[in-house]
Scaffold this active site. Structure first.
Site, PDB file in Angstrom:
ATOM      1  N   ASP A 194     -75.278   4.453   7.530  1.00 53.38           N
ATOM      2  CA  ASP A 194     -74.906   3.898   8.821  1.00 53.38           C
ATOM      3  C   ASP A 194     -74.913   2.400   8.544  1.00 53.38           C
ATOM      4  OD1 ASP A 194     -75.155   2.530  11.328  1.00 53.38           O
ATOM      5  OD2 ASP A 194     -75.519   4.482  12.226  1.00 53.38           O
ATOM      6  N   HIS A 195     -73.744   1.799   8.421  1.00 59.39           N
ATOM      7  CA  HIS A 195     -73.732   0.438   7.865  1.00 59.39           C
ATOM      8  C   HIS A 195     -74.447  -0.566   8.776  1.00 59.39           C
ATOM      9  CE1 HIS A 195     -70.158  -0.266  10.399  1.00 59.39           C
ATOM     10  NE2 HIS A 195     -70.338  -1.561  10.192  1.00 59.39           N
ATOM     11  N   HIS A 242     -74.212   4.135  15.306  1.00 59.29           N
ATOM     12  CA  HIS A 242     -74.621   2.727  15.296  1.00 59.29           C
ATOM     13  C   HIS A 242     -75.478   2.341  16.514  1.00 59.29           C
ATOM     14  CE1 HIS A 242     -71.821   2.689  12.103  1.00 59.29           C
ATOM     15  NE2 HIS A 242     -70.738   2.388  12.777  1.00 59.29           N
TER      16      HIS A 242
HETATM   17  C1  BG6 Z   1     -67.222   1.558  12.086  1.00 61.10           C
HETATM   18  C2  BG6 Z   1     -66.273   2.173  13.070  1.00 61.10           C
HETATM   19  O1  BG6 Z   1     -68.248   2.449  11.765  1.00 61.10           O
HETATM   20  O2  BG6 Z   1     -67.778   0.363  12.633  1.00 61.10           O
HETATM   21  C3  BG6 Z   1     -65.181   1.184  13.454  1.00 61.10           C
HETATM   22  O3  BG6 Z   1     -65.698   3.345  12.533  1.00 61.10           O
HETATM   23  C4  BG6 Z   1     -65.785  -0.106  13.929  1.00 61.10           C
HETATM   24  O4  BG6 Z   1     -64.336   1.729  14.462  1.00 61.10           O
HETATM   25  C5  BG6 Z   1     -66.820  -0.625  12.944  1.00 61.10           C
HETATM   26  O5  BG6 Z   1     -64.724  -1.039  14.073  1.00 61.10           O
HETATM   27  C6  BG6 Z   1     -67.549  -1.825  13.505  1.00 61.10           C
HETATM   28  O6  BG6 Z   1     -68.369  -2.371  12.517  1.00 61.10           O
HETATM   29  P1  BG6 Z   1     -68.800  -3.906  12.526  1.00 61.10           P
HETATM   30  O7  BG6 Z   1     -69.690  -4.042  11.358  1.00 61.10           O
HETATM   31  O8  BG6 Z   1     -67.533  -4.705  12.456  1.00 61.10           O
HETATM   32  O9  BG6 Z   1     -69.482  -4.144  13.858  1.00 61.10           O
END
Ligand code: BG6
Length: 481
Positions: A178-179, A241
């Site tokens: 989960d980045h 997230h």
């Molecule tokens: C991803 C989603 O996991 O996270 C995308 O699939 C989204 O739709 C993105 O744009 C948002 O990540 P960050 O790091 O730009 O907030």
């Protein structure tokens, strides 16, 4: 760090180019790599080793946060080999086994194997099964699996996927990305309060009025309609997230937590998350979809006009909800979460609003509630909002105390996560209990969406989202920050 083989499925894919190669390069520059590393990139396209190295080089030039240094590039690339591979063909796995073993003996690497599945979700299960059937996971060293989201598309499919994966890998060997958990400010949350007596004194049930978590985006669905039109904001952002941000915010504990304790606490938080009863969903949840609007003086099409979106799709591109964590610490304190595409600003932040115990005169003089503001993206900062008298000494005006991190020095989320996975540290990955409990919380809402039991509020592209989301807080006497 142990010497290892890093097997990358989806080596010519978008994620590999945008995130994985740049992350590996930056880790290499920082000396956070094993002495001996064999990276085996897999893909169907018939690339030569040279083509593959060129792809990596281009990806670094476009996406690395550091400039590419030609003097060490060859050494970095020397670890990478390409292997033409079809995930649905058994011969491919037999060839892969021989290829991995050959490199292991060439480099005298023990059989430590990290499998990174950067592939379409439907391939995860067959790949894991075939790795097992072909003896590739049968190593004399360790084995680990990294999987990207989405992990299932509802509670049932997530449970099925997990059951299949755990036939091949133990839970401790599975690293679900989960980045958001790799973002430096999110990793900071665990230790933000405890060593700061000022914040600690404020961090109590008596002082906190509410918690607001926002992940707003300016981008639209882009070229991903095939996936997004079925997933919606609820699967794409909320189940993973946003609920991870809820867990990380609510984690506070008086003593330093071990990784195992963090995992247990996060699970306990999810267990205390009050389920939203079917008949109450529309009271606590708002869903929306963007309509045509304007951003930076440019006309922006509505969601239904985007390429690949189904005619009359009632997919959610916006989600907001009121949550309660029914444990001793957070009882009665509402958590509000929201996320959406095509909103006015790109901002991921957590705001803690404190109770405003001012007398009538101070209220009339414009005293506002104090805020603790944690910005996660694109800025990384911690700030406080307090009341100060203005020059007339009669009225209050809010004053902001802010500490911003130097963004240039911050690692990318994928650097933190890959480094942890290579070390075998799983704290900042989504453990199965968290994933399962998140799906469990989300499931009745998913069903309500699917049955169209909730209004789908339109909002203009470039706006702050549907008005109904504002009302959600107004009902409790608050507004979104
Ligand atoms: C991803 C989603 O996991 O996270 C995308 O699939 C989204 O739709 C993105 O744009 C948002 O990540 P960050 O790091 O730009 O907030």
């Amino acid at each position: 760090m142990d010497d290892m083989t890093f097997v990358l499925f989806g080596a010519s894919g978008d994620l590999a180019k945008r995130k994985i190669y740049p992350a590996l390069y930056n880790l290499y520059i920082e000396g956070k790599m094993p002495n001996s590393l064999s990276v085996v990139g897999l893909g169907r396209r018939p690339y030569t080793q040279e083509d593959f190295h060129n792809i990596i080089k281009e990806s670094l030039e476009s996406f690395s946060r550091r400039d590419v240094d030609e003097s060490n590039l060859d050494e970095f690339l020397a670890s990478f080999r390409y292997f033409i591979f079809d995930a649905m063909k058994n011969e491919s796995y037999q060839g892969l086994k021989a290829f991995i073993e050959e490199r292991e003996s060439e480099l005298s690497i023990p059989e430590n194997r990290l499998f990174y599945l950067s592939v379409a979700p439907k391939l995860i299960e067959p790949i894991a099964a075939s790795l097992h059937e072909n003896g590739i996971t049968d190593t004399s060293g360790w084995k680990r699996l990294i999987v990207e989201k989405p992990f299932g598309s509802d509670l049932h499919s997530a449970r099925h996927l997990n059951a299949e994966l755990t036939k091949v890998f133990q839970e401790e060997e599975i690293f679900r990305i989960d980045h958001y958990l790799g973002k430096p400010m999110v990793q900071n949350l665990e230790s933000l309060i405890r060593p700061n007596p000022i914040l600690k004194a404020l961090w109590s049930h008596e002082q906190i009025a509410n918690v607001q978590i926002t992940a707003s985006e300016t981008v639209g669905v882009g070229t991903r309609a095939g996936y997004y039109d079925k997933a919606g904001a609820i699967r794409d952002m909320v189940q993973n997230h946003l609920l991870q941000l809820v867990m990380m915010t609510a984690l506070h504990h008086p003593a330093k937590l071990t990784p195992k304790q963090i995992e247990e606490k996060k699970k306990a938080i999810m267990e205390s998350l009050r389920p939203v009863e079917e008949e109450e969903i529309s009271k606590h949840v708002v869903r929306g979809q963007y309509e045509a609007g304007e951003m930076n003086a440019e006309p922006i099409p509505g969601y239904l006009e985007e390429d690949g979106v189904e005619e009359n799709s009632n997919n959610d591109t916006y989600f907001a909800a009121r949550l309660y964590i029914d444990n001793d610490y957070w009882k009665g304190i509402p958590f509000y979460i929201r996320t959406g595409k095509r909103l006015e600003k790109k901002s991921t932040r957590i705001i803690i609003e404190f109770k405003n115990e001012v007398d009538a005169d101070e209220d009339a003089a414009g005293a506002v509630s104090n805020l603790l503001m944690i910005e996660i993206n694109p800025n990384e900062s911690v700030g406080l909002r307090i009341n100060l008298k203005d020059d007339s000494n009669e009225k209050f005006e809010p004053a902001y105390i802010n500490f911003s991190k130097n963004l240039d020095a911050q690692p990318e989320a994928y650097e933190n996560l890959l480094n942890d996975a290579m070390l075998g540290h799983s704290t900042y990955f989504a453990h199965w209990s968290e994933v399962e409990l998140s799906w469990k919380w989300v499931q009745p809402i998913l069903e309500a969406f699917e049955n169209d039991a909730l209004p789908l509020h339109g909002y203009q592209a470039g706006s702050e989202g549907p008005e109904a989301a504002e009302k959600l807080l107004n009902e409790d006497g608050y507004t979104w920050w």
